[in-house]
Design an enzyme around this catalytic site. Sequence first.
Site, PDB file in Angstrom:
ATOM      1  N   HIS A 122      33.437  24.328  43.630  1.00  0.00           N
ATOM      2  CA  HIS A 122      32.580  23.927  44.749  1.00  0.00           C
ATOM      3  C   HIS A 122      32.913  22.528  45.252  1.00  0.00           C
ATOM      4  O   HIS A 122      32.448  22.120  46.319  1.00  0.00           O
ATOM      5  CB  HIS A 122      31.112  23.996  44.296  1.00  0.00           C
ATOM      6  CG  HIS A 122      30.117  23.856  45.394  1.00  0.00           C
ATOM      7  ND1 HIS A 122      29.286  22.764  45.516  1.00  0.00           N
ATOM      8  CD2 HIS A 122      29.810  24.668  46.435  1.00  0.00           C
ATOM      9  CE1 HIS A 122      28.506  22.915  46.577  1.00  0.00           C
ATOM     10  NE2 HIS A 122      28.795  24.049  47.153  1.00  0.00           N
TER      11      HIS A 122
ATOM     12  N   ARG B 155      29.515  32.754  48.146  1.00  0.00           N
ATOM     13  CA  ARG B 155      28.608  33.829  48.535  1.00  0.00           C
ATOM     14  C   ARG B 155      28.555  34.030  50.046  1.00  0.00           C
ATOM     15  O   ARG B 155      28.365  33.100  50.819  1.00  0.00           O
ATOM     16  CB  ARG B 155      27.202  33.531  48.000  1.00  0.00           C
ATOM     17  CG  ARG B 155      26.170  34.604  48.316  1.00  0.00           C
ATOM     18  CD  ARG B 155      24.832  34.257  47.715  1.00  0.00           C
ATOM     19  NE  ARG B 155      24.841  34.446  46.281  1.00  0.00           N
ATOM     20  CZ  ARG B 155      24.139  33.691  45.427  1.00  0.00           C
ATOM     21  NH1 ARG B 155      23.417  32.703  45.881  1.00  0.00           N
ATOM     22  NH2 ARG B 155      24.183  33.939  44.134  1.00  0.00           N
TER      23      ARG B 155
ATOM     24  N   HIS C 208      22.810  17.842  54.274  1.00  0.00           N
ATOM     25  CA  HIS C 208      23.661  18.541  53.325  1.00  0.00           C
ATOM     26  C   HIS C 208      24.340  17.613  52.329  1.00  0.00           C
ATOM     27  O   HIS C 208      24.848  18.070  51.306  1.00  0.00           O
ATOM     28  CB  HIS C 208      24.730  19.339  54.104  1.00  0.00           C
ATOM     29  CG  HIS C 208      25.501  20.311  53.286  1.00  0.00           C
ATOM     30  ND1 HIS C 208      26.839  20.129  52.978  1.00  0.00           N
ATOM     31  CD2 HIS C 208      25.139  21.485  52.709  1.00  0.00           C
ATOM     32  CE1 HIS C 208      27.262  21.155  52.253  1.00  0.00           C
ATOM     33  NE2 HIS C 208      26.258  21.993  52.072  1.00  0.00           N
TER      34      HIS C 208
ATOM     35  N   ARG D  25      16.347  18.460  50.614  1.00  0.00           N
ATOM     36  CA  ARG D  25      16.176  19.341  51.763  1.00  0.00           C
ATOM     37  C   ARG D  25      15.382  20.590  51.408  1.00  0.00           C
ATOM     38  O   ARG D  25      14.508  21.007  52.142  1.00  0.00           O
ATOM     39  CB  ARG D  25      17.533  19.766  52.321  1.00  0.00           C
ATOM     40  CG  ARG D  25      17.401  20.607  53.604  1.00  0.00           C
ATOM     41  CD  ARG D  25      18.732  21.139  54.093  1.00  0.00           C
ATOM     42  NE  ARG D  25      19.101  22.379  53.451  1.00  0.00           N
ATOM     43  CZ  ARG D  25      20.279  22.642  52.927  1.00  0.00           C
ATOM     44  NH1 ARG D  25      21.208  21.720  52.919  1.00  0.00           N
ATOM     45  NH2 ARG D  25      20.548  23.800  52.363  1.00  0.00           N
TER      46      ARG D  25
ATOM     47  N   ASN E 244      17.164  32.895  56.840  1.00  0.00           N
ATOM     48  CA  ASN E 244      16.938  32.326  55.508  1.00  0.00           C
ATOM     49  C   ASN E 244      16.195  33.303  54.608  1.00  0.00           C
ATOM     50  O   ASN E 244      16.547  33.492  53.434  1.00  0.00           O
ATOM     51  CB  ASN E 244      16.124  31.037  55.613  1.00  0.00           C
ATOM     52  CG  ASN E 244      16.923  29.856  56.106  1.00  0.00           C
ATOM     53  OD1 ASN E 244      18.141  29.912  56.198  1.00  0.00           O
ATOM     54  ND2 ASN E 244      16.239  28.778  56.442  1.00  0.00           N
TER      55      ASN E 244
ATOM     56  N   TYR F 199      26.092  20.188  60.196  1.00  0.00           N
ATOM     57  CA  TYR F 199      25.774  19.815  58.819  1.00  0.00           C
ATOM     58  C   TYR F 199      25.973  18.321  58.652  1.00  0.00           C
ATOM     59  O   TYR F 199      27.011  17.779  59.020  1.00  0.00           O
ATOM     60  CB  TYR F 199      26.699  20.538  57.832  1.00  0.00           C
ATOM     61  CG  TYR F 199      26.345  21.965  57.521  1.00  0.00           C
ATOM     62  CD1 TYR F 199      25.802  22.810  58.490  1.00  0.00           C
ATOM     63  CD2 TYR F 199      26.570  22.493  56.259  1.00  0.00           C
ATOM     64  CE1 TYR F 199      25.502  24.125  58.209  1.00  0.00           C
ATOM     65  CE2 TYR F 199      26.273  23.822  55.968  1.00  0.00           C
ATOM     66  CZ  TYR F 199      25.744  24.631  56.950  1.00  0.00           C
ATOM     67  OH  TYR F 199      25.449  25.933  56.653  1.00  0.00           O
TER      68      TYR F 199
ATOM     69  N   ARG G  73      34.346  27.031  51.880  1.00  0.00           N
ATOM     70  CA  ARG G  73      34.028  27.790  53.095  1.00  0.00           C
ATOM     71  C   ARG G  73      34.792  27.135  54.244  1.00  0.00           C
ATOM     72  O   ARG G  73      34.881  25.916  54.322  1.00  0.00           O
ATOM     73  CB  ARG G  73      32.533  27.764  53.426  1.00  0.00           C
ATOM     74  CG  ARG G  73      31.617  28.308  52.345  1.00  0.00           C
ATOM     75  CD  ARG G  73      30.172  28.359  52.844  1.00  0.00           C
ATOM     76  NE  ARG G  73      29.223  28.506  51.770  1.00  0.00           N
ATOM     77  CZ  ARG G  73      28.839  29.674  51.250  1.00  0.00           C
ATOM     78  NH1 ARG G  73      29.356  30.784  51.726  1.00  0.00           N
ATOM     79  NH2 ARG G  73      27.950  29.724  50.278  1.00  0.00           N
TER      80      ARG G  73
END
Length: 722
Positions: free
Chosen positions: A464, A434, A621, A593, A73, A497, A404
Amino acid sequence: MLETTISDAGLGDADDDDFDEAVEVFDAQLPENRYLDRELSWLAFNQRVLELGEDPDLPLLERSNFLAIFASNLDEFFMVRVAGLRRRILTGLAVPTNVGRSPADVLADISGEAYRLQLRHAEAWQGLVRPALSEAGIDVTSWADLGEDDRGHLHDYFQNQVFPVLMPLAVDPAHPFPYISGLSLNLAIRIRNARTGRQEFARLKVPPMLPRLVELPRTSDTLRYLPLEELIANHLGDLFPGMEVLDHHAFRLTRNEDVEIEEDETENLIQALEAELLRRRFGPPIRLEITDDMDEVTLDLLVKELDITDQQVSRLPGPLDLRGLFELSRIDRPELRYPPHVPTTAVAFQPGDNTERADIFAAIRKADVLVHHPYESFTTSVQAFLEQAARDPHVLAIKQTLYRTSGDSPVVQALIDAAEAGKQVLALVEVKARFDEANNIVWARKLEKAGVHVVYGLVGLKTHCKLVNVIREEDGVLRSYSHIGTGNYNPKTSRIYEDFGLFTVDGQGGRDLTRLLHELSGYAIEKKFKRLLVAPLHLRKGLLRLIDKERRNAAEGKPAGIRIKVNSMVDEQIIDALYRASQAGVPVEIWVRGICSLRPGVEGMSENIVVRSILGRYLEHSRLFAFRHNDDPQVYIGSADMMHRNLDRRVEALVRVAAPEHIAELHTLFDLAMSDGTSSWHLGPDGEWMRHSVGADGQPLVDIHDRTMATLQRRRRARAVR
């Protein structure tokens, strides 16, 4: 069927000017220091991850994994957030941050806080987790503690497996200082020529393709490992024969790896992105990590050659780059891990008594289906939905967004199978996701070769939203089966997730998705949809109106309440609207989160707002927005966080949840998260997060992930009994 329109829900465009003027008046009444710094809030999030690594009550291998997550992270934080801030300062484009401070001051704060956390992280490993692992029979040892037999074994390993791939690079007038790749672990070596007496410098990269932890022969029941850099450091004589090795130290460089692409209407986005990915490798240095024993001569050389400042140097106890702890996850010691959770199949998708495979379309026709991952299986819901659509002769078209996905994705394979079966297939692949850009380019080209219509997103926007639209012919009529989710179409991350997904055959929802996907593959984004709230044109305004409706209801004495679950809460307009609702007496509950720039519990501004954060075995998530709406609940799930980029520079979609039982399920989960009996972190008005994991009786508080899994398993057993 849900036919309520945005206008019906109080979200129309009527009186826009009056609404905006009222907002400006309210904003003038709010104090200037009403936000928390977003960068420091992100570091506070990573501190919460670190606290899990420090927690002696958690399973030991999970603790080492949290230390690795912390390291990963922080790398991304420096590569993106710190790099972007420094770039704006250097180019003179920096503007005051969300708290009104100069970027240079914030950068200094970030550097100091990040360094404090890095030192705490190193101590957590050396002082807490490493000794505990050793006691449990997993010993990450050092060269000094090895006997001759072990050293002999490692010498053979070095000669056979390591030595051939090493590339020592000298630095002298004939050999310029080498390029140091981002996130690589290196040894800085000072040597003396035995004949001339001259001192030289060499750089040696620790090969990233080799195991970071070299396994030693077992002694009794103990697994033993030696860090690869220690093995190399103790064989430098083999690399520099005839030279005297004077000193060696580990160092690691972080570079700016944030992709910047200038888009225009005529540019080939794939080619531009590929070129930018090549440039990314040569981004400017952002952080230099060195071991705390590095001498000043070596450090001065690195600082000079890398052209960095003292502020960018972090002197840390070794070992550097604790992402290597991810390798311990391969160890087969289930007693040192979380007890296994086996995802259930959603009740609606469980096969009947006489069938081996559920009919997903038939289940969705009966009623909307809400699935909750990873408690409920991605494989038997989303993946099964796409695979059935690919082979169903009645399915004419499949349209999907992909942000993704995994390297061996069955989702991508289902789209390929559908195209090869002659169906119309559209995949909107977001190649600007990204750190997944290169992977997405590979899949986009594979899809194109199979005959899938591939679209690479919109100029200036990232796509997204998580959408699938399946068009099926039934008795001469076309029906639209849709899935709108909060998470990526990735079977691997779906196991860790936490996300929601809604399946519906609702005609209005299908029309909304059809229009949205047409517009994404074409040119324009429509402003209004009837079951969806869509960014960038309408999502923020829609949420602001829903929040303001609660404020007005409370002012009129009507039932009111707001619940929001997001990854990040940063957008100032949304935060100010929540402050105004709080001032009117609306109870506001925020479940976040990561970053939170909202200050809860401030008298006269936010005393009716509480903020909780939950971290643990699963990564929270999902995004959820619930409004009491005078006891006519308005509840949405979707992909959007409350950040500028999500609301202004991304295509996002929230879908209205209609079924009362689904709304009740979401509120029950929220009740559990906000309960004082549930393990969580509480945010105070000063920006400090306080962990609440143990009750007054000294017993652990409820773990929301364990409790939710148990609840869904009971639901499945109850279905089986019926």
